[in-house]
Design a protein around this motif. Structure first.
Motif, mmCIF file in Angstrom:
data_model
loop_
_atom_site.group_PDB
_atom_site.id
_atom_site.type_symbol
_atom_site.label_atom_id
_atom_site.label_comp_id
_atom_site.label_asym_id
_atom_site.label_seq_id
_atom_site.Cartn_x
_atom_site.Cartn_y
_atom_site.Cartn_z
ATOM 1 N N ILE A 28 35.582 4.382 -3.523
ATOM 2 C CA ILE A 28 34.522 4.547 -4.532
ATOM 3 C C ILE A 28 34.199 6.029 -4.700
ATOM 4 N N ALA A 29 34.077 6.758 -3.598
ATOM 5 C CA ALA A 29 33.787 8.191 -3.664
ATOM 6 C C ALA A 29 34.912 8.939 -4.385
ATOM 7 N N GLU A 32 34.535 8.172 -8.148
ATOM 8 C CA GLU A 32 33.378 8.891 -8.688
ATOM 9 C C GLU A 32 33.684 10.377 -8.857
ATOM 10 N N GLU A 33 34.391 10.941 -7.896
ATOM 11 C CA GLU A 33 34.746 12.364 -7.978
ATOM 12 C C GLU A 33 35.692 12.618 -9.157
ATOM 13 N N VAL A 37 31.284 11.336 -12.014
ATOM 14 C CA VAL A 37 30.142 10.438 -12.159
ATOM 15 C C VAL A 37 29.166 10.705 -11.029
ATOM 16 N N ASP A 38 27.895 10.840 -11.363
ATOM 17 C CA ASP A 38 26.861 10.994 -10.343
ATOM 18 C C ASP A 38 26.541 9.612 -9.782
ATOM 19 N N GLN A 39 26.764 9.429 -8.506
ATOM 20 C CA GLN A 39 26.581 8.123 -7.869
ATOM 21 C C GLN A 39 25.171 7.589 -8.067
ATOM 22 N N PRO A 43 26.091 4.091 -10.124
ATOM 23 C CA PRO A 43 26.849 3.643 -8.956
ATOM 24 C C PRO A 43 27.980 2.705 -9.378
ATOM 25 N N LEU A 44 29.083 2.775 -8.647
ATOM 26 C CA LEU A 44 30.253 1.959 -8.961
ATOM 27 C C LEU A 44 30.452 0.878 -7.919
ATOM 28 N N TYR A 78 37.350 -0.683 -11.012
ATOM 29 C CA TYR A 78 36.001 -0.165 -10.750
ATOM 30 C C TYR A 78 35.108 -0.516 -11.920
ATOM 31 N N ALA A 80 30.713 -0.475 -13.274
ATOM 32 C CA ALA A 80 29.360 0.007 -13.025
ATOM 33 C C ALA A 80 28.606 -1.075 -12.266
#
Length: 83
Positions: A28-29, A32-33, A37-39, A43-44, A78, A80
């Motif tokens: 997930i990190a 997002e990177e 995307v700002d977690q 959040p994903l 992934y 949202a």
């Protein structure tokens, strides 16, 4: 995921080669990177075969208990996280 409004990963970032013991929160990190995307804002969550995957699960566990398609590359989508 085909029905999700999130952008696709940039070319070259959509296939991950990683150790089987890697936990999904690290995947997930990574996503997002790559998506910038700002977690906290978006959040994903991950799904495989339309089944939600807990972040503490490993890639090996997903392949064994959820994917079950033998030697094929595992496909994880992934989405949202729903509020």
């Amino acid at each position: 995921h085909p029905q999700e409004a999130l952008p696709q990963l940039p070319p070259g970032s959509n296939k991950l080669s990683a150790a089987k013991v890697l936990k999904l929160h690290k995947v997930i990190a990574y996503v997002e990177e790559r998506l910038n995307v700002d977690q906290k804002l978006l959040p994903l969550r991950l799904v495989c075969n339309d089944k939600p995957l807990p972040p503490e699960m490993t890639l090996a566990s997903v392949r064994t208990f959820v994917w079950k398609n033998g030697g094929e590359d595992m496909l994880i989508h992934y989405l949202a996280k729903q509020a």
